[in-house]
Design an enzyme around this catalytic site. Structure first.
Site, PDB file in Angstrom:
ATOM      1  N   SER A 168       0.856  -1.187   0.000  1.00  0.00           N
ATOM      2  CA  SER A 168       0.000   0.000   0.000  1.00  0.00           C
ATOM      3  C   SER A 168       0.895   1.241   0.000  1.00  0.00           C
ATOM      4  O   SER A 168       1.842   1.328   0.782  1.00  0.00           O
ATOM      5  CB  SER A 168      -0.883  -0.011   1.254  1.00  0.00           C
ATOM      6  OG  SER A 168      -1.633   1.167   1.321  1.00  0.00           O
ATOM      7  N   SER A 196       2.818   2.040  -2.484  1.00  0.00           N
ATOM      8  CA  SER A 196       4.021   1.825  -3.306  1.00  0.00           C
ATOM      9  C   SER A 196       3.962   2.629  -4.610  1.00  0.00           C
ATOM     10  O   SER A 196       4.996   3.001  -5.166  1.00  0.00           O
ATOM     11  CB  SER A 196       4.212   0.333  -3.611  1.00  0.00           C
ATOM     12  OG  SER A 196       3.084  -0.198  -4.268  1.00  0.00           O
ATOM     13  N   SER A 236      -2.328  -7.598  -3.673  1.00  0.00           N
ATOM     14  CA  SER A 236      -2.159  -9.004  -4.088  1.00  0.00           C
ATOM     15  C   SER A 236      -0.878  -9.611  -3.494  1.00  0.00           C
ATOM     16  O   SER A 236       0.063  -9.916  -4.225  1.00  0.00           O
ATOM     17  CB  SER A 236      -2.180  -9.133  -5.614  1.00  0.00           C
ATOM     18  OG  SER A 236      -1.448  -8.141  -6.274  1.00  0.00           O
TER      19      SER A 236
HETATM   20  N1  PPS Z   1      -4.756  -4.235   6.328  1.00  0.00           N
HETATM   21  C1  PPS Z   1      -4.580  -3.685   5.123  1.00  0.00           C
HETATM   22  N2  PPS Z   1      -3.584  -4.130   4.309  1.00  0.00           N
HETATM   23  C2  PPS Z   1      -3.444  -3.592   3.074  1.00  0.00           C
HETATM   24  N3  PPS Z   1      -4.251  -2.624   2.564  1.00  0.00           N
HETATM   25  C3  PPS Z   1      -5.268  -2.164   3.340  1.00  0.00           C
HETATM   26  C4  PPS Z   1      -5.467  -2.673   4.634  1.00  0.00           C
HETATM   27  N4  PPS Z   1      -6.548  -2.041   5.181  1.00  0.00           N
HETATM   28  C5  PPS Z   1      -7.004  -1.186   4.275  1.00  0.00           C
HETATM   29  N5  PPS Z   1      -6.242  -1.230   3.149  1.00  0.00           N
HETATM   30  C6  PPS Z   1      -6.574  -0.486   1.932  1.00  0.00           C
HETATM   31  O1  PPS Z   1      -7.049  -1.454   1.005  1.00  0.00           O
HETATM   32  C7  PPS Z   1      -6.331  -1.402  -0.208  1.00  0.00           C
HETATM   33  C8  PPS Z   1      -5.812  -2.780  -0.618  1.00  0.00           C
HETATM   34  O2  PPS Z   1      -6.849  -3.563  -1.120  1.00  0.00           O
HETATM   35  P1  PPS Z   1      -6.515  -4.799  -2.056  1.00  0.00           P
HETATM   36  O3  PPS Z   1      -7.808  -5.369  -2.457  1.00  0.00           O
HETATM   37  O4  PPS Z   1      -5.596  -4.346  -3.128  1.00  0.00           O
HETATM   38  O5  PPS Z   1      -5.724  -5.755  -1.061  1.00  0.00           O
HETATM   39  S1  PPS Z   1      -5.397  -7.302  -1.234  1.00  0.00           S
HETATM   40  O6  PPS Z   1      -4.953  -7.515  -2.614  1.00  0.00           O
HETATM   41  O7  PPS Z   1      -6.602  -8.072  -0.920  1.00  0.00           O
HETATM   42  O8  PPS Z   1      -4.343  -7.590  -0.258  1.00  0.00           O
HETATM   43  C9  PPS Z   1      -5.134  -0.513   0.029  1.00  0.00           C
HETATM   44  O9  PPS Z   1      -5.045   0.267  -1.146  1.00  0.00           O
HETATM   45  P2  PPS Z   1      -3.650   0.707  -1.771  1.00  0.00           P
HETATM   46  O10 PPS Z   1      -3.073   1.647  -0.750  1.00  0.00           O
HETATM   47  O11 PPS Z   1      -4.042   1.392  -3.041  1.00  0.00           O
HETATM   48  O12 PPS Z   1      -2.793  -0.494  -1.989  1.00  0.00           O
HETATM   49  C10 PPS Z   1      -5.479   0.286   1.281  1.00  0.00           C
HETATM   50  O13 PPS Z   1      -6.018   1.523   0.929  1.00  0.00           O
HETATM   51  N1  ADP Z   2       8.111   7.242  -8.684  1.00  0.00           N
HETATM   52  C1  ADP Z   2       6.884   7.165  -8.156  1.00  0.00           C
HETATM   53  N2  ADP Z   2       5.982   6.322  -8.685  1.00  0.00           N
HETATM   54  C2  ADP Z   2       4.736   6.237  -8.136  1.00  0.00           C
HETATM   55  N3  ADP Z   2       4.300   6.980  -7.090  1.00  0.00           N
HETATM   56  C3  ADP Z   2       5.176   7.843  -6.536  1.00  0.00           C
HETATM   57  C4  ADP Z   2       6.491   7.965  -7.030  1.00  0.00           C
HETATM   58  N4  ADP Z   2       7.144   8.878  -6.295  1.00  0.00           N
HETATM   59  C5  ADP Z   2       6.258   9.315  -5.362  1.00  0.00           C
HETATM   60  N5  ADP Z   2       5.066   8.704  -5.509  1.00  0.00           N
HETATM   61  C6  ADP Z   2       3.880   8.978  -4.663  1.00  0.00           C
HETATM   62  O1  ADP Z   2       3.599   7.813  -3.904  1.00  0.00           O
HETATM   63  C7  ADP Z   2       2.204   7.721  -3.674  1.00  0.00           C
HETATM   64  C8  ADP Z   2       1.722   6.358  -4.151  1.00  0.00           C
HETATM   65  O2  ADP Z   2       0.348   6.229  -3.853  1.00  0.00           O
HETATM   66  P1  ADP Z   2      -0.596   5.263  -4.641  1.00  0.00           P
HETATM   67  O3  ADP Z   2      -0.373   5.385  -6.107  1.00  0.00           O
HETATM   68  O4  ADP Z   2      -1.983   5.496  -4.132  1.00  0.00           O
HETATM   69  O5  ADP Z   2      -0.041   3.846  -4.170  1.00  0.00           O
HETATM   70  P2  ADP Z   2      -0.800   2.445  -4.085  1.00  0.00           P
HETATM   71  O6  ADP Z   2      -1.880   2.446  -5.127  1.00  0.00           O
HETATM   72  O7  ADP Z   2       0.256   1.426  -4.329  1.00  0.00           O
HETATM   73  O8  ADP Z   2      -1.365   2.386  -2.699  1.00  0.00           O
HETATM   74  C9  ADP Z   2       1.547   8.867  -4.422  1.00  0.00           C
HETATM   75  O9  ADP Z   2       1.306   9.931  -3.533  1.00  0.00           O
HETATM   76  C10 ADP Z   2       2.607   9.245  -5.452  1.00  0.00           C
HETATM   77  O10 ADP Z   2       2.539  10.602  -5.821  1.00  0.00           O
END
Ligand code: PPS
Ligand code: ADP
Length: 195
Positions: free
Chosen positions: A34, A36, A106
């Site tokens: 999350s 990344s 994932s």
């Molecule tokens: N415990 C925990 N671990 C990871 N992520 C969490 C959790 N709780 C809430 N969130 C939020 O849920 C988003 C991830 O959902 P996913 O469906 O991609 O997760 S998974 O593939 O089932 O692991 C994730 O979104 P991203 O930040 O965009 O990755 C978070 O916003």
């Molecule tokens: N090189 C990069 N590539 C992707 N995101 C970056 C990078 N550098 C900084 N960031 C920042 O990192 C954060 C990533 O958030 P997000 O895209 O929502 O991640 P995820 O979907 O994996 O949770 C954003 O605020 C984005 O602007």
């Protein structure tokens, strides 16, 4: 009962859709912690493809979990079920001929392999958004890491739940050393010959 279910053959085939769209379907799978950068990079790639007239759709963790998967938690079993449903949804999108971008944590190798098997003959491109947990926590885009450290969130990937990094991703993006634009160029260059 499964025995009483019969698959309906469609008159418009995948091949017909491919011809009409002018490109093949493809699944681009973004995995990573999350924060990344999965959503940011997937959206930037989709925008670029869309501007080129390619038929696309983006599936994103938070959006899917607010809708069809709102009944699921972050337990290992529910994450497995989350992946199974998303695999089926992605497969329908591919059936519709779309270049489908999927951005999900994932965390399990086994689940990602299952997705690859669900989509079978369609090209599957695994993109590992490799950002260290320290950097993700530093970004803390949604304040989730702070909550996890305070014990308010259980099963937080990278903190109290595992993340199994891909061994051989098709593309690996190191966001601490690469800009979004550089990542987009690398991904587009890799997928265009496959369309
Ligand atoms: N415990 C925990 N671990 C990871 N992520 C969490 C959790 N709780 C809430 N969130 C939020 O849920 C988003 C991830 O959902 P996913 O469906 O991609 O997760 S998974 O593939 O089932 O692991 C994730 O979104 P991203 O930040 O965009 O990755 C978070 O916003
Ligand atoms: N090189 C990069 N590539 C992707 N995101 C970056 C990078 N550098 C900084 N960031 C920042 O990192 C954060 C990533 O958030 P997000 O895209 O929502 O991640 P995820 O979907 O994996 O949770 C954003 O605020 C984005 O602007």
């Amino acid at each position: 009962m499964d025995d009483n279910i019969f698959l309906q053959a469609y008159q418009v085939s995948r091949k017909d859709r491919q011809k009409s769209n002018g490109h093949k379907p493809l699944l681009i799978w973004f995995t990573g912690l999350s924060g990344s950068g999965k959503s940011t990079i997937a959206n930037a790639v989709e925008t670029k493809l869309f501007q080129e007239g390619i038929k696309t759709y983006c599936l994103d963790g938070d959006n899917i979990r607010k809708g069809i998967n709102s009944d699921l938690t972050f337990s290992p079993a529910d994450r497995n079920e989350n992946m199974r449903r998303i695999g089926e949804i992605a497969n329908l999108m591919l059936d519709a001929g779309l270049v489908t971008l999927a951005a999900f944590v994932s965390p399990y190798k086994k689940d990602r392999l299952k997705i690859k098997n669900i989509v079978k003959d369609v090209n599957f491109v695994e993109v590992y958004i490799n950002t260290s947990i320290e950097e993700c926590e530093n970004r803390d885009v949604k304040g989730l890491y702070k909550k996890a450290r305070a014990g308010e969130i259980k099963n937080m990937t990278g903190i109290s739940a595992p993340y199994e990094a891909p061994d051989y991703p098709d593309i690996e993006i190191l966001t601490e050393f690469e800009t979004v634009d550089e990542a987009v160029v690398r991904i587009i260059d890799y997928i265009m010959p496959k369309l």
